[in-house]
Motif scaffolding. Sequence first.
Motif, short mmCIF file in Angstrom:
data_model
loop_
_atom_site.label_atom_id
_atom_site.label_comp_id
_atom_site.label_asym_id
_atom_site.label_seq_id
_atom_site.Cartn_x
_atom_site.Cartn_y
_atom_site.Cartn_z
N ARG A 11 66.13 51.59 18.39
CA ARG A 11 66.76 52.66 19.16
C ARG A 11 68.26 52.42 19.32
O ARG A 11 69.07 53.34 19.19
CB ARG A 11 66.10 52.75 20.54
CG ARG A 11 66.71 53.82 21.43
CD ARG A 11 66.51 55.21 20.84
NE ARG A 11 65.17 55.69 21.09
CZ ARG A 11 64.70 56.83 20.61
NH1 ARG A 11 65.47 57.58 19.84
NH2 ARG A 11 63.46 57.21 20.88
N LYS A 12 68.63 51.17 19.54
CA LYS A 12 70.05 50.84 19.67
C LYS A 12 70.80 51.14 18.38
O LYS A 12 71.91 51.67 18.40
CB LYS A 12 70.21 49.36 20.04
CG LYS A 12 71.65 48.93 20.27
CD LYS A 12 71.72 47.48 20.73
CE LYS A 12 73.15 47.06 21.00
NZ LYS A 12 73.23 45.65 21.47
N GLN A 13 70.19 50.81 17.24
CA GLN A 13 70.81 51.09 15.95
C GLN A 13 70.95 52.59 15.73
O GLN A 13 71.94 53.05 15.15
CB GLN A 13 69.98 50.47 14.82
CG GLN A 13 69.98 48.95 14.80
CD GLN A 13 71.39 48.38 14.67
OE1 GLN A 13 72.18 48.82 13.86
NE2 GLN A 13 71.68 47.36 15.48
N GLU A 14 69.98 53.37 16.19
CA GLU A 14 70.06 54.82 16.05
C GLU A 14 71.23 55.38 16.87
O GLU A 14 71.94 56.29 16.42
CB GLU A 14 68.75 55.46 16.51
CG GLU A 14 67.58 55.22 15.56
CD GLU A 14 66.29 55.84 16.08
OE1 GLU A 14 66.30 56.31 17.24
OE2 GLU A 14 65.30 55.84 15.33
N ILE A 15 71.43 54.83 18.06
CA ILE A 15 72.55 55.27 18.90
C ILE A 15 73.88 54.94 18.21
O ILE A 15 74.80 55.77 18.16
CB ILE A 15 72.48 54.61 20.28
CG1 ILE A 15 71.23 55.07 21.03
CG2 ILE A 15 73.74 54.93 21.10
CD1 ILE A 15 70.98 54.32 22.34
N LEU A 16 73.98 53.74 17.69
CA LEU A 16 75.21 53.32 17.01
C LEU A 16 75.48 54.19 15.79
O LEU A 16 76.62 54.61 15.55
CB LEU A 16 75.12 51.85 16.61
CG LEU A 16 75.18 50.83 17.75
CD1 LEU A 16 74.88 49.43 17.24
CD2 LEU A 16 76.56 50.86 18.41
N GLN A 17 74.44 54.46 15.02
CA GLN A 17 74.61 55.27 13.81
C GLN A 17 75.07 56.68 14.16
O GLN A 17 75.97 57.24 13.52
CB GLN A 17 73.31 55.31 13.03
CG GLN A 17 73.41 56.07 11.70
CD GLN A 17 72.10 56.06 10.94
OE1 GLN A 17 71.03 55.78 11.49
NE2 GLN A 17 72.16 56.35 9.65
N ALA A 18 74.44 57.27 15.18
CA ALA A 18 74.81 58.62 15.60
C ALA A 18 76.24 58.65 16.13
O ALA A 18 77.02 59.56 15.81
CB ALA A 18 73.84 59.11 16.67
N ALA A 19 76.60 57.65 16.93
CA ALA A 19 77.95 57.59 17.49
C ALA A 19 78.99 57.43 16.40
O ALA A 19 80.04 58.09 16.43
CB ALA A 19 78.04 56.43 18.48
N GLU A 20 78.72 56.59 15.42
CA GLU A 20 79.68 56.40 14.32
C GLU A 20 79.91 57.71 13.58
O GLU A 20 81.05 58.07 13.28
CB GLU A 20 79.17 55.33 13.35
CG GLU A 20 80.11 55.11 12.18
CD GLU A 20 79.65 53.98 11.27
OE1 GLU A 20 80.18 53.88 10.15
OE2 GLU A 20 78.78 53.21 11.68
N GLN A 21 78.84 58.43 13.29
CA GLN A 21 78.98 59.71 12.59
C GLN A 21 79.80 60.70 13.40
O GLN A 21 80.67 61.41 12.86
CB GLN A 21 77.59 60.29 12.30
CG GLN A 21 76.79 59.48 11.29
CD GLN A 21 75.36 59.97 11.17
OE1 GLN A 21 74.92 60.88 11.88
NE2 GLN A 21 74.60 59.36 10.26
#
Length: 215
Positions: A11-21
């Motif tokens: 879940r943390k990786q999903e947040i980071l990926q979405a934020a980066e985009q």
Amino acid sequence: MPRTVKDPQQRKQEILQAAEQLFLSNGYEKTTVEDILRKVGLSKGGFYHHFQSKEDVLLGLIDLMMDQVIREVEPIVANQGLNAITKLELFFQKHVEFKKPKVKLLAYFSEQKLSHSQQLSRKGTFWKNYKPHILAIVNQGIDEGSMRVASPEQTVELLLVVFSYIKDRLPQVLDDTEAFRKYVSAVEEMTERTLGLDNIHLHLLRLVDRKNVDE
């Protein structure tokens, strides 16, 4: 239907990926925590379980980038079939090539989007992790006779200070071909002299396509 519970790290990786985009497409200032929540499909409670703020997310992205860069350059240093000069050139080329899509994030990091103490902490950690790899290359160069350095560890530390400055300046000079060329030439000349290279000209960044760095 029972609710799917995801692994916290996933879940943390999903947040980071979405934020980066979102940071790269909309800009850091225009992206809100609510934007990140909508993209991930997460509640505020789920977000704040992993991050305290938008700034904390940016720090998480910088930490992730640092870890990825180190993993990218480790095989170069460990390759016993390469001499020290080649390793040094590949080391820096790989470093810059890896950061091509990340330049905007680095700019947000450098443009006081984070506190001075946060920046110093991350930079200190990054160079602390970077130092052993460059030091290993320099010691190999000394053993091979291609480098003349009286104090390897201290020399590497001073080089890292300069490289840190160049890294911060990179986002500002990418659109100026002449400025970029001068920085590249200056870094190469300084490194050649600092490492005591005789009749050896480094090509640390010249093989990197400048036009693609900010893609």
